[in-house]
Design an enzyme around this catalytic site. Structure first.
Site, PDB file in Angstrom:
ATOM      1  CB  SER A  56      -0.873   0.206   0.988  1.00  0.00           C
ATOM      2  OG  SER A  56      -0.349  -0.355   2.411  1.00  0.00           O
ATOM      3  CB  THR A  57       4.420   2.179   1.845  1.00  0.00           C
ATOM      4  OG1 THR A  57       3.431   1.998   3.249  1.00  0.00           O
ATOM      5  CG2 THR A  57       4.062   3.851   1.897  1.00  0.00           C
ATOM      6  N   GLY A  85       7.937  -9.050   2.838  1.00  0.00           N
ATOM      7  CA  GLY A  85       7.573 -10.157   1.974  1.00  0.00           C
ATOM      8  C   GLY A  85       5.905 -10.084   1.938  1.00  0.00           C
ATOM      9  CD  GLU A 129       9.218  -7.354  -2.401  1.00  0.00           C
ATOM     10  OE1 GLU A 129      10.004  -7.164  -0.541  1.00  0.00           O
ATOM     11  OE2 GLU A 129       8.027  -6.857  -2.513  1.00  0.00           O
TER      12      GLU A 129
HETATM   13  C1  5RP Z   1       5.910  -6.535   0.258  1.00  0.00           C
HETATM   14  C2  5RP Z   1       6.108  -5.586   1.077  1.00  0.00           C
HETATM   15  C3  5RP Z   1       5.758  -4.256   2.160  1.00  0.00           C
HETATM   16  O1  5RP Z   1       6.577  -3.862   1.171  1.00  0.00           O
HETATM   17  C4  5RP Z   1       5.617  -4.675   3.260  1.00  0.00           C
HETATM   18  O2  5RP Z   1       4.154  -4.993   3.128  1.00  0.00           O
HETATM   19  C5  5RP Z   1       4.378  -3.224   3.811  1.00  0.00           C
HETATM   20  O3  5RP Z   1       3.191  -3.455   3.307  1.00  0.00           O
HETATM   21  P1  5RP Z   1       2.951  -1.915   3.195  1.00  0.00           P
HETATM   22  O4  5RP Z   1       3.409  -0.154   2.481  1.00  0.00           O
HETATM   23  O5  5RP Z   1       1.392  -2.177   2.355  1.00  0.00           O
HETATM   24  O6  5RP Z   1       2.113  -1.970   5.142  1.00  0.00           O
HETATM   25  O7  5RP Z   1       6.979  -5.990   2.190  1.00  0.00           O
HETATM   26  O8  5RP Z   1       6.482  -7.634   0.390  1.00  0.00           O
END
Ligand code: 5RP
Length: 226
Positions: free
Chosen positions: A27-28, A95, A103
C-alpha cells in the site's frame, strides 16, 4: 492524507530527472507509484521504472510509467519500498507481498534503497510482529520445514486469503511463514536461512536499507543510523 501517503509523497518529491527507479509492492509503494506518475504527467519528470512484482508492474503500466523488464538492467538509481518491520539498526522484515527474489535483487542493485514506513513498523527485533516469510522450492518444502524446526522454528505454508489453497510466488515458489525464538537474532537467522538448501529467498533484509523515512507527528523523519 494518511502517514503512508505522506511519506510516499515525500519520497516521490526526491526523485530526480532521468532516474531509473525500482518500484516496491504494497500500500505504501502504491502511493509512491501514484505520486511518481502524477509528477511525470503534470511536471514532465523523465523517469524509467522497474517493478518488484507483477502487481506493481501492472500498477505502473496502468499509470503510463515507462516500465523496463528486470532482465534488461543490472543496476538502478533508487529502490523505494515499504517494510513490515524495521529494527533500530535498519534491518528489515519484508515479504507480505511474497515476491522476495525481485525485492531483494532490486534492493541490492540500487545505489540507494529508501524504506518508507509509519511508526507501527518499528520493532526491537525482527519477528516481533510477523512470522519470517521464507520462499522455498515446492519439492523441498518438507525438508526445509524440518530443518527450520530443528532450529526452533514453528510455522507452515502460507495459505491464500480465503484458505482454499496455497500461495505461490510469480516464479512458482511456496512460502513458509515461520516464527523463531527471540534468542535467534536477525544476523544469526539471516545466516542460517541463507545456508539452508531449498530456500530460494527470505524476508530478512540486512545491510540493504540506505535510509528509512518515517512519519512522526505528521513530519517525515529520516533515519540512516540509530
Ligand atoms: C511486500 C512488502 C511490503 O513493502 C510490506 O508488506 C509493507 O506493506 P504496506 O506498505 O502495505 O504496509 O514487503 O513484500
Amino acid at each position: 492524507m494518511n502517514d503512508k501517503e505522506r511519506v510516499a509523497h515525500h519520497a516521490a518529491q526526491q526523485i530526480k530527472e532521468g532516474m531509473l527507479v525500482g518500484l516496491g509492492t504494497g500500500s505504501t509503494a502504491n502511493y509512491f507509484i501514484e505520486e511518481l506518475a502524477r509528477r511525470r504527467r503534470e511536471e514532465g519528470l523523465r523517469v524509467s521504472v522497474v517493478s518488484s512484482s507483477v502487481v506493481s508492474a501492472i500498477k505502473a503500466q496502468s499509470l503510463s510509467l515507462p516500465l523496463l523488464g528486470i532482465e534488461t538492467i543490472n543496476r538502478i538509481d533508487v529502490y523505494v519500498d515499504g517494510a513490515d518491520e524495521v529494527t533500530p539498526d535498519l534491518t528489515l522484515l519484508k515479504g507480505r507481498g511474497f515476491d522476495l527474489v525481485r525485492e531483494k535483487l532490486l534492493a541490492r542493485a540500487a545505489d540507494q534503497f529508501w524504506v518508507l514506513i509509519d511508526p507501527s513498523k518499528r520493532v526491537d527485533r525482527i519477528g516481533a510482529n510477523y512470522p519470517i516469510p521464507i520462499e522455498v522450492m515446492p519439492f523441498a518444502w518438507q525438508m526445509v520445514k524440518r530443518n527450520l524446526e530443528l532450529l526452533g522454528g514453528r510455522g507452515d505454508l502460507r495459505q491464500t486469503a480465503n484458505k482454499d489453497g496455497l500461495v505461490m510466488t510469480s516464479y512458482g515458489s511456496l512460502v513458509l511463514d515461520m516464527v523463531f525464538d527471540a534468542v535467534l537474532d536477525s544476523r544469526t537467522l539471516n545466516n542460517l536461512l541463507n545456508n539452508t538448501p531449498g530456500v530460494v529467498e527470505h524476508g530478512i533484509f540486512r545491510n540493504l536499507a540506505s535510509v528509512v523515512l518515517c512519519v512522526i507527528d505528521g513530519q517525515v523523519v529520516e533515519q540512516r543510523t540509530c
